[in-house]
Design an enzyme around this catalytic site. Structure first.
Site: not given
Ligand SMILES: NC(=O)c1ccc[n+]([C@@H]2O[C@H](COP(=O)([O-])OP(=O)(O)OC[C@H]3O[C@@H](n4cnc5c(N)ncnc54)[C@H](O)[C@@H]3O)[C@@H](O)[C@H]2O)c1
Ligand SMILES: N[C@@H](CCO)C(=O)O
Ligand code: NA
Length: 320
Positions: A11, A15, A41, A146, A216
């Site tokens: 979240f 999330g 977590r 994304a 990726k």
């Molecule tokens: N932010 C972006 O632009 C983007 C784009 C594409 C993909 N992603 C991917 O999407 C996912 C989420 O990205 P985000 O930006 O929200 O990251 P974030 O770090 O803001 O959130 C990740 C969440 O996952 C939780 N988490 C990690 N391990 C956990 C576990 N074992 N149990 C429960 N919760 C757990 C963390 O506490 C954190 O709240 C990541 O895998 C990231 O690589 C992010």
């Molecule tokens: N950390 C990644 C988020 C998107 O996957 C980036 O910078 O592209």
């Molecule tokens: Na995509």
């Protein structure tokens, strides 16, 4: 209207953006999305709670277990699926080891939607096999570019093509840092700015050292060729001194992927900036196809996750 119950795992930035978009578009294409549970977590909230209230609590207090008046469960990730039995498990966490949770979900016939790259990059063949056996689906649009739909483009289209090569800029954080360095900022100043955008990985070395882009590229290789690459190379951006027209470029061709900084020509479609990604897909019939779009940010990513939830609800077939 077909109601689907989703369990959201993780979240953070994505999330929380996802529950915003679901609240804005609860019914799409004959599908009604109901958030059954949310896990971070600190635990899992499950039942008739307001996801937007959960988002407020997460943002103000930092843990979802502070959501008063609702039961908070401490399920192990695998128990989550067995106890809650959602229709769709949505992984928007940064847990590299989430494959074990997907395995339980798919065996139970629960479709998996994810933006989390390592489980797909390292276990794609096994996940596809499990999904086919249990008639569930595995959807991962937002793992690459994304919400910009390169995964749907490759999985559901171009089926008459030989994918000869993909050249792509897939990491928004390094693009942002390199473009800020181009305008005179130091690496450290640019890094701090990227952090404030919410696009860096929980462990930012994954961005800087090319690990995120490598995951990726590996996912693109799986989708395009149905097998892992044999030959690989990965170089990050720590040694870049002159950032002019430099981007972290992934090259994918059958059997091989490499990720490294490249100096691009002025008119290159890959010379993107800000949080944009771009990909050039070269094929035998269609020639060159260019896709450019945002590749990072909470709502940008949640948009792709949302589409995958609807596709999973409709049991959308993915030929690749
Ligand atoms: N932010 C972006 O632009 C983007 C784009 C594409 C993909 N992603 C991917 O999407 C996912 C989420 O990205 P985000 O930006 O929200 O990251 P974030 O770090 O803001 O959130 C990740 C969440 O996952 C939780 N988490 C990690 N391990 C956990 C576990 N074992 N149990 C429960 N919760 C757990 C963390 O506490 C954190 O709240 C990541 O895998 C990231 O690589 C992010
Ligand atoms: N950390 C990644 C988020 C998107 O996957 C980036 O910078 O592209
Ligand atoms: Na995509």
């Amino acid at each position: 209207m077909r109601e689907v119950k989703v369990s959201i795992f993780g979240f953070g930035t994505v999330g929380r953006a996802l529950v915003e978009i679901i609240s804005e578009r609860p019914r799409v294409a004959g599908v009604e999305i109901r958030v059954e549970s949310i896990t971070d977590r600190s635990g899992t909230v499950w039942g008739d709670f307001d996801p937007l209230e959960a988002k407020e609590v997460k943002e103000n207090i930092g843990r979802i277990s502070a959501l008063g008046d609702y039961d908070v469960y401490s399920f192990k990730p695998q128990e989550l699926v067995e106890e809650i039995k959602p229709d769709i498990l949505v992984d928007v966490s940064s847990w590299d080891g989430a494959f074990s949770m997907y395995e339980v979900a798919l065996r139970e016939g629960v479709s998996v939607v994810t933006s989390n790259k390592p489980p797909i990059a390292e276990h794609y063949d096994k996940l596809k096999e499990l999904a086919e056996e249990s008639k569930a689906g595995i959807y991962f649009e937002s793992t690459v570019m994304a919400g910009t739909p390169i995964i749907g483009l490759l999985r559901e289209n171009l089926l008459g093509e030989n994918i000869e090569e993909i050249l792509a800029v897939l990491n928004a954080s390094t693009t942002f840092i390199l473009t800020r360095m181009e305008s005179g900022k130091s690496f450290d100043e640019a890094f701090k700015e990227a952090k404030s955008l919410g696009i860096l990985e929980e462990d930012p070395s994954k961005d800087i050292d090319g690990i995120d882009a490598f995951y990726k590229a590996k996912i693109l290789h799986w989708v395009a060729y149905g097998e892992p690459p044999e030959k690989t190379e990965r170089v990050g951006i720590r040694e870049v001194k002159d950032a002019k027209n430099v981007r972290l470029v992934a090259r994918v061709s059958k059997g091989e992927i490499n990720v490294k900084p490249r100096k691009l020509k002025e008119n290159s479609p890959l010379l993107v900036s800000g949080v944009y990604n771009a990909a050039i897909i070269r094929m035998n019939n269609l020639g060159e196809l260019v896709l450019k779009g945002k590749g990072g940010g909470g709502r940008v990513t949640a948009s792709g996750v949302f589409t995958d939830i609807v596709k999973a609800a409709l049991k959308f077939p993915s030929p690749r």
